[in-house]
Design an enzyme around this catalytic site. Structure first.
Site, PDB file in Angstrom:
ATOM      1  N   HIS A  61      19.394 -36.751  66.760  1.00 53.60           N
ATOM      2  CA  HIS A  61      17.985 -36.456  66.481  1.00 53.60           C
ATOM      3  C   HIS A  61      17.483 -35.457  67.520  1.00 53.60           C
ATOM      4  O   HIS A  61      16.426 -35.642  68.105  1.00 53.60           O
ATOM      5  CB  HIS A  61      17.156 -37.737  66.523  1.00 53.60           C
ATOM      6  CG  HIS A  61      17.473 -38.717  65.443  1.00 53.60           C
ATOM      7  ND1 HIS A  61      16.768 -39.892  65.275  1.00 53.60           N
ATOM      8  CD2 HIS A  61      18.405 -38.707  64.466  1.00 53.60           C
ATOM      9  CE1 HIS A  61      17.262 -40.570  64.249  1.00 53.60           C
ATOM     10  NE2 HIS A  61      18.260 -39.867  63.745  1.00 53.60           N
TER      11      HIS A  61
ATOM     12  N   TYR B  44      28.761 -17.381  69.348  1.00 52.32           N
ATOM     13  CA  TYR B  44      29.162 -18.779  69.379  1.00 52.32           C
ATOM     14  C   TYR B  44      28.449 -19.623  68.337  1.00 52.32           C
ATOM     15  O   TYR B  44      28.987 -20.623  67.871  1.00 52.32           O
ATOM     16  CB  TYR B  44      28.993 -19.359  70.786  1.00 52.32           C
ATOM     17  CG  TYR B  44      30.223 -19.121  71.619  1.00 52.32           C
ATOM     18  CD1 TYR B  44      31.247 -20.058  71.669  1.00 52.32           C
ATOM     19  CD2 TYR B  44      30.386 -17.931  72.315  1.00 52.32           C
ATOM     20  CE1 TYR B  44      32.396 -19.827  72.405  1.00 52.32           C
ATOM     21  CE2 TYR B  44      31.528 -17.689  73.056  1.00 52.32           C
ATOM     22  CZ  TYR B  44      32.531 -18.638  73.090  1.00 52.32           C
ATOM     23  OH  TYR B  44      33.677 -18.399  73.812  1.00 52.32           O
TER      24      TYR B  44
END
Length: 225
Positions: free
Chosen positions: A95, A120
């Site tokens: 979360h 990335y």
């Protein structure tokens, strides 16, 4: 790797995620596929910062509890990713603040929730899908994941949080960390007309690192994520 070491790895990486504020309280869950086809899963209502290796839920290949505490209610979510991404050995759901915030923005494309911000973000997360809101533990979220047909390893659950599948637990953790940082970058740059990676730069990453982006061969632009 022995099951004892896998249990220790779940607890060690879970604690790392928790201590860096990437999933608060008892939120978030981790699963890992074992060599016998069964799973190790974090228990329901357990903080990732305080996991006990002996209490991790041990499930068989059909999801039945064999030992340990009752598993997270998000088992259907994890199972859908394993079913549709057969090479995956681990799933991590958090979360984390910035990824949750990203999932709530009205302009987000469900098929490409993040633009190609950095090398990335493309290499670790690939394209990121967004699925609609379902209450935590709702089995319907599994159907939404299955509807992605295994094309995405990184998914945002609207108003809830990110979930990432990887070929190892370490890979899944690294990818979900990259997703959180990429969401943070997007929010910082929102409205500033930032310079994203060009199609040529994304194609170079795909060719160099053997990436497979979901939109390739579909109606979407292969460089839209």
């Amino acid at each position: 790797m022995t099951e004892a070491r896998l249990r220790d790895q779940i607890c060690r990486l879970g604690r790392s995620l928790f201590e860096r504020g990437l999933t608060p309280g008892s939120s978030g869950n981790i699963s890992l596929r074992c060599d016998d086809g069964g799973f190790l899963v974090t228990p329901t209502n357990a903080s990732l910062g305080f996991l006990d290796p002996a209490l991790l839920s041990r499930l068989d290949a059909d999801g039945r509890l064999l030992s340990g505490a009752p598993p997270t209610k998000e088992v259907p979510l994890h199972g859908a990713l394993y079913e549709t991404r057969g090479a995956s050995r681990a799933v991590v759901h958090l979360h984390s603040t910035h990824a949750v915030a990203l999932s709530m923005l009205p302009e987000i494309d469900p098929g490409a929730a993040l633009p190609p911000l950095t090398a990335y973000s493309v290499m670790k997360c690939g394209c990121v899908a967004l699925v609609p809101y379902y209450r935590p533990g709702d089995p319907a979220v599994a159907d939404a994941i299955k509807g992605l047909a295994g094309k995405y390893s990184s998914v945002l659950l609207a108003n809830h949080g990110p979930v990432v599948a990887g070929d190892s637990l370490e890979a899944a953790v690294f990818a979900i960390e990259e997703l959180e940082e990429s969401a943070k970058l997007y929010l910082l740059l929102r409205g500033l007309n930032p310079r994203y990676l060009t199609p040529a730069q994304v194609n170079d990453l795909v060719a160099t690192f053997g990436l497979t982006l979901p939109e390739q061969g579909d109606e979407h632009d292969a460089t839209s994520c």
